[in-house]
Every structure is written in structure tokens, then in C-alpha cells.
Design an enzyme around this catalytic site. Structure first.
Site, short mmCIF file in Angstrom:
data_model
loop_
_atom_site.label_atom_id
_atom_site.label_comp_id
_atom_site.label_asym_id
_atom_site.label_seq_id
_atom_site.Cartn_x
_atom_site.Cartn_y
_atom_site.Cartn_z
N HIS A 17 15.77 4.23 -23.66
CA HIS A 17 17.01 4.64 -24.33
C HIS A 17 17.86 5.51 -23.40
O HIS A 17 19.07 5.37 -23.31
CB HIS A 17 16.71 5.47 -25.58
CG HIS A 17 15.99 4.75 -26.69
ND1 HIS A 17 14.74 5.13 -27.12
CD2 HIS A 17 16.34 3.70 -27.45
CE1 HIS A 17 14.37 4.35 -28.12
NE2 HIS A 17 15.31 3.46 -28.34
N LYS A 41 11.88 1.29 -42.94
CA LYS A 41 11.11 1.27 -41.69
C LYS A 41 10.06 2.36 -41.75
O LYS A 41 10.33 3.48 -42.18
CB LYS A 41 12.05 1.52 -40.50
CG LYS A 41 12.66 0.25 -39.94
CD LYS A 41 13.10 0.49 -38.51
CE LYS A 41 13.69 -0.75 -37.88
NZ LYS A 41 14.20 -0.51 -36.54
N ARG A 91 16.42 -5.73 -23.15
CA ARG A 91 15.22 -5.73 -22.33
C ARG A 91 14.94 -7.14 -21.83
O ARG A 91 15.09 -7.45 -20.68
CB ARG A 91 14.01 -5.19 -23.13
CG ARG A 91 14.03 -3.70 -23.29
CD ARG A 91 13.15 -3.22 -24.40
NE ARG A 91 13.73 -3.53 -25.69
CZ ARG A 91 13.47 -2.90 -26.80
NH1 ARG A 91 12.58 -1.94 -26.82
NH2 ARG A 91 14.06 -3.23 -27.92
N SER A 129 9.87 2.03 -28.39
CA SER A 129 9.28 3.15 -29.13
C SER A 129 7.98 2.68 -29.78
O SER A 129 7.02 3.44 -29.89
CB SER A 129 10.24 3.63 -30.21
OG SER A 129 11.46 4.03 -29.65
#
Ligand code: ADP
Length: 160
Positions: A17, A41, A91, A129
Site C-alpha cells: 500500500h 468483512k 499486483r 494484507s
């Protein structure tokens, strides 16, 4: 002044990030980091804890960064905050599929808000993460992935 919103879970913030923030600040004057409080979440950290970690991690450029918690759709929040662009990180190709759907959906919701994508340094192209939390669950080494303060907070949270 060019302002962009960088939305995400940041649960917790990683070097991936941070690399995106560094790149985005070369194009935009100010970034608003929007931490999603999405209760569906399963987050490790509360939104407030995530804000704290983001602020510490981004201390060197904090004069150009605001950090807010959001309960709304990011694209609606971006419009409300008066920004014109959303920042997203890419990514691998797997991110592309998801981001493609998201960008087109967002355009239906708010046609004036556009997304800008940055690719991280190759050394963070596998980092998420989720990976960090998995490593932490098995008490693995976190130093290569998150700043020391975040590492400390993860260890406090998981008691190790
Ligand atoms: P995740 O849980 O996938 O790490 P977030 O929801 O916090 O991520 O991600 C917010 C944004 O940051 C997304 O656009 C995501 O693709 C991007 N991002 C997260 N980690 C990286 C990384 N290592 N490299 C590039 N972009 C990243």
C-alpha cells in the site's frame, strides 16, 4: 489542487500500500485514504486501529495525506469529497479481473469519477494484507512486509 481517493481495507497497511501511495503522490497533490468499515468483512483490526497504523506508516508524507473511515460506497464517497479520481494498486493479472469489473461498475454509479492504477515495485507484487495475517497466525517473520509499528500492533492483537 489534484486530489485522489485511495480506498481499501488496509487491514493492516503493508509496504505494498505504501509503495502505491508514494507513486500516487508524484501525480496527485493530495491523497485521501478511505478505510472501508465494511462489517461483512472479517477484519483483524477495527477501522480506528487501521487509521492509526496508516497515519504512523505514512508519517513522512502525512501533510499530503488525509485518512478517513467510510461506511459508504467508495465511488460515492469520492464524489462527495470533491475528488475526481480513485487510486487502485495492481499486483498481478488476478487483480486486473476484479478491478476491471469494479471500475466499470463504478462508472455506472458515478460517470465522472475515474480510476488510476499503479503497479507496485516487483518485490511487493505478491503482498497482501491477507498474506500478512496468515503469516502472523503462524508467528512468521513480518519485518519484510510491514513497518515496525504495524508489526508490533499485529503481535499485540495476536498475543505473540
Ligand atoms: P488487500 O486486502 O487486497 O491487501 P486492500 O483492500 O487494503 O487490500 O487494497 C486496497 C488497494 O491497494 C487495492 O487496489 C489493492 O489492489 C491495492 N494493494 C494492496 N496491496 C498491494 C500491493 N502489494 N501491491 C499493489 N497494490 C496493492
Amino acid at each position: 489542487m489534484r486530489v485522489a481517493v485511495y480506498p481499501g481495507s488496509f487491514d493492516p497497511i503493508t509496504y505494498g500500500h505504501m509503495d502505491i501511495v508514494k507513486r500516487a503522490l508524484k501525480v496527485f497533490d493530495k491523497l485521501i485514504i478511505l478505510i472501508s468499515a465494511n462489517p461483512t468483512k472479517n477484519s483483524l483490526f477495527t477501522p480506528e486501529e487501521r487509521v492509526d497504523m496508516v497515519k504512523v506508516a505514512l508519517k513522512p508524507c502525512i501533510d499530503k495525506v488525509d485518512v478517513f473511515i467510510s461506511n459508504e460506497l467508495s465511488v460515492k464517497e469520492t464524489k462527495r469529497l470533491g475528488a475526481t479520481h480513485m487510486i487502485r494498486g495492481l499486483r498481478a493479472m488476478t487483480d486486473f479481473e476484479y478491478e476491471f469489473q469494479l471500475t466499470h461498475t463504478n462508472r455506472v454509479l458515478e460517470k465522472d469519477i475515474d480510476s488510476v492504477f499503479f503497479m507496485t515495485d516487483n518485490k511487493y507484487s505478491f503482498l497482501s494484507s491477507t498474506t500478512v495475517k496468515e503469516i502472523a497466525l503462524f508467528k512468521g517473520e513480518l519485518g519484510p512486509f510491514v513497518p515496525e509499528y504495524v508489526e508490533q500492533k499485529i503481535k499485540e492483537k495476536l498475543n505473540y
